[in-house]
Design a protein around this motif. Sequence first.
Motif, PDB file in Angstrom:
ATOM      1  N   PRO A  34      -0.682   9.123   5.483  1.00  0.00           N
ATOM      2  CA  PRO A  34      -1.412   7.918   5.079  1.00  0.00           C
ATOM      3  C   PRO A  34      -0.953   7.440   3.699  1.00  0.00           C
ATOM      4  N   TYR A  35      -1.120   6.150   3.476  1.00  0.00           N
ATOM      5  CA  TYR A  35      -0.897   5.562   2.163  1.00  0.00           C
ATOM      6  C   TYR A  35      -2.221   5.612   1.418  1.00  0.00           C
ATOM      7  N   GLN A  36      -2.196   5.976   0.148  1.00  0.00           N
ATOM      8  CA  GLN A  36      -3.414   6.170  -0.639  1.00  0.00           C
ATOM      9  C   GLN A  36      -3.524   5.111  -1.733  1.00  0.00           C
ATOM     10  N   GLY A  37      -4.706   4.543  -1.883  1.00  0.00           N
ATOM     11  CA  GLY A  37      -4.995   3.657  -2.996  1.00  0.00           C
ATOM     12  C   GLY A  37      -4.803   2.182  -2.684  1.00  0.00           C
ATOM     13  N   ARG A  38      -5.590   1.348  -3.377  1.00  0.00           N
ATOM     14  CA  ARG A  38      -5.537  -0.106  -3.180  1.00  0.00           C
ATOM     15  C   ARG A  38      -4.140  -0.657  -3.449  1.00  0.00           C
ATOM     16  N   GLU A  39      -3.474  -0.144  -4.466  1.00  0.00           N
ATOM     17  CA  GLU A  39      -2.144  -0.656  -4.798  1.00  0.00           C
ATOM     18  C   GLU A  39      -1.171  -0.448  -3.644  1.00  0.00           C
ATOM     19  N   GLN A  40      -1.171   0.739  -3.041  1.00  0.00           N
ATOM     20  CA  GLN A  40      -0.292   1.021  -1.910  1.00  0.00           C
ATOM     21  C   GLN A  40      -0.672   0.182  -0.687  1.00  0.00           C
ATOM     22  N   VAL A  41      -1.972   0.037  -0.458  1.00  0.00           N
ATOM     23  CA  VAL A  41      -2.428  -0.815   0.647  1.00  0.00           C
ATOM     24  C   VAL A  41      -1.915  -2.236   0.439  1.00  0.00           C
ATOM     25  N   GLY A  42      -1.964  -2.716  -0.798  1.00  0.00           N
ATOM     26  CA  GLY A  42      -1.469  -4.056  -1.108  1.00  0.00           C
ATOM     27  C   GLY A  42       0.005  -4.217  -0.785  1.00  0.00           C
ATOM     28  N   VAL A  43       0.800  -3.219  -1.118  1.00  0.00           N
ATOM     29  CA  VAL A  43       2.233  -3.259  -0.822  1.00  0.00           C
ATOM     30  C   VAL A  43       2.448  -3.389   0.687  1.00  0.00           C
ATOM     31  N   ILE A  44       1.719  -2.592   1.443  1.00  0.00           N
ATOM     32  CA  ILE A  44       1.856  -2.607   2.906  1.00  0.00           C
ATOM     33  C   ILE A  44       1.397  -3.946   3.486  1.00  0.00           C
ATOM     34  N   LEU A  45       0.251  -4.444   3.041  1.00  0.00           N
ATOM     35  CA  LEU A  45      -0.257  -5.709   3.581  1.00  0.00           C
ATOM     36  C   LEU A  45       0.666  -6.880   3.254  1.00  0.00           C
ATOM     37  N   ARG A  46       1.209  -6.899   2.043  1.00  0.00           N
ATOM     38  CA  ARG A  46       2.148  -7.982   1.695  1.00  0.00           C
ATOM     39  C   ARG A  46       3.386  -7.930   2.593  1.00  0.00           C
ATOM     40  N   ALA A  47       3.890  -6.725   2.858  1.00  0.00           N
ATOM     41  CA  ALA A  47       5.050  -6.577   3.742  1.00  0.00           C
ATOM     42  C   ALA A  47       4.699  -7.018   5.165  1.00  0.00           C
ATOM     43  N   ALA A  48       3.521  -6.636   5.636  1.00  0.00           N
ATOM     44  CA  ALA A  48       3.098  -7.031   6.988  1.00  0.00           C
ATOM     45  C   ALA A  48       2.997  -8.548   7.107  1.00  0.00           C
ATOM     46  N   PHE A  49       2.513  -9.210   6.054  1.00  0.00           N
ATOM     47  CA  PHE A  49       2.432 -10.672   6.063  1.00  0.00           C
ATOM     48  C   PHE A  49       3.818 -11.294   6.246  1.00  0.00           C
ATOM     49  N   ALA A  50       4.823 -10.661   5.671  1.00  0.00           N
ATOM     50  CA  ALA A  50       6.178 -11.182   5.776  1.00  0.00           C
ATOM     51  C   ALA A  50       6.793 -10.907   7.152  1.00  0.00           C
ATOM     52  N   VAL A  51       6.321  -9.878   7.827  1.00  0.00           N
ATOM     53  CA  VAL A  51       6.918  -9.434   9.086  1.00  0.00           C
ATOM     54  C   VAL A  51       6.265 -10.071  10.305  1.00  0.00           C
ATOM     55  N   PHE A  52       4.933 -10.117  10.326  1.00  0.00           N
ATOM     56  CA  PHE A  52       4.229 -10.651  11.497  1.00  0.00           C
ATOM     57  C   PHE A  52       4.358 -12.168  11.569  1.00  0.00           C
ATOM     58  N   GLU A  53       4.603 -12.666  12.770  1.00  0.00           N
ATOM     59  CA  GLU A  53       4.602 -14.097  13.041  1.00  0.00           C
ATOM     60  C   GLU A  53       3.519 -14.377  14.076  1.00  0.00           C
ATOM     61  N   ASP A  54       2.952 -15.560  14.016  1.00  0.00           N
ATOM     62  CA  ASP A  54       1.918 -15.976  14.974  1.00  0.00           C
ATOM     63  C   ASP A  54       0.767 -14.974  15.056  1.00  0.00           C
ATOM     64  N   PHE A  55       0.421 -14.373  13.921  1.00  0.00           N
ATOM     65  CA  PHE A  55      -0.652 -13.389  13.880  1.00  0.00           C
ATOM     66  C   PHE A  55      -1.989 -14.072  14.103  1.00  0.00           C
ATOM     67  N   ALA A  56      -2.803 -13.519  15.010  1.00  0.00           N
ATOM     68  CA  ALA A  56      -4.133 -14.086  15.273  1.00  0.00           C
ATOM     69  C   ALA A  56      -5.076 -12.995  15.752  1.00  0.00           C
ATOM     70  N   TYR A  57      -6.254 -12.973  15.146  1.00  0.00           N
ATOM     71  CA  TYR A  57      -7.288 -12.080  15.652  1.00  0.00           C
ATOM     72  C   TYR A  57      -7.871 -12.698  16.903  1.00  0.00           C
ATOM     73  N   GLN A  58      -8.058 -11.873  17.928  1.00  0.00           N
ATOM     74  CA  GLN A  58      -8.581 -12.337  19.205  1.00  0.00           C
ATOM     75  C   GLN A  58     -10.060 -12.033  19.374  1.00  0.00           C
ATOM     76  N   ARG A  59     -10.500 -10.906  18.816  1.00  0.00           N
ATOM     77  CA  ARG A  59     -11.917 -10.563  18.897  1.00  0.00           C
ATOM     78  C   ARG A  59     -12.254  -9.517  17.852  1.00  0.00           C
ATOM     79  N   GLU A  60     -13.552  -9.354  17.632  1.00  0.00           N
ATOM     80  CA  GLU A  60     -14.039  -8.427  16.620  1.00  0.00           C
ATOM     81  C   GLU A  60     -15.148  -7.580  17.221  1.00  0.00           C
ATOM     82  N   LEU A  61     -15.104  -6.283  16.940  1.00  0.00           N
ATOM     83  CA  LEU A  61     -16.121  -5.346  17.402  1.00  0.00           C
ATOM     84  C   LEU A  61     -16.723  -4.679  16.165  1.00  0.00           C
ATOM     85  N   ASN A  62     -18.037  -4.538  16.137  1.00  0.00           N
ATOM     86  CA  ASN A  62     -18.711  -3.949  14.980  1.00  0.00           C
ATOM     87  C   ASN A  62     -19.719  -2.907  15.420  1.00  0.00           C
TER      88      ASN A  62
END
Length: 119
Positions: A34-62
Amino acid sequence: MKTFREAIEGRDIEAAIALFAEDAVFRSPAVHRPYQGREQVGVILRAAFAVFEDFAYQRELNDDHGHALVFTARVGDREVEGCDFLRTNDSGEISELVVMVRPLSGLNALAAAMQKQLG
C-alpha cells in the motif's frame, strides 16, 4: 465541503486529495504494497487523472463502514470497469482508498500507463 465523488467528477483533484487524512492508505490492484500518507495518495491520484479517459462513476453504494463508487473508464484502447472503496475515520476524512479494476487486460494497460506517469 465537496464529497470525493463530486471532486472527482468535477475534475478537482486538489479538492479530492484534501479529503484524505494525513495517514491515509491507498491500495492498488497493480502493486502489492500500500501507499501511505496523503502526499503519496495525491501522487497516485494525479497520475490516475492523467491516465484515465472517459472516467465516469456509474453508481454509489454506502453503509456504516464506507462507500463504494463503481466506475467505467478507458486506458488507451482498453475499457475498464472498477470500484473505489472508501473508508472514513471518526473525523470524516478518507482513511483508506482501495481500487479494484477489471478485466485483466485493462488492469495491465492501467499498470503500464501508471508506471510511465510515475517513472
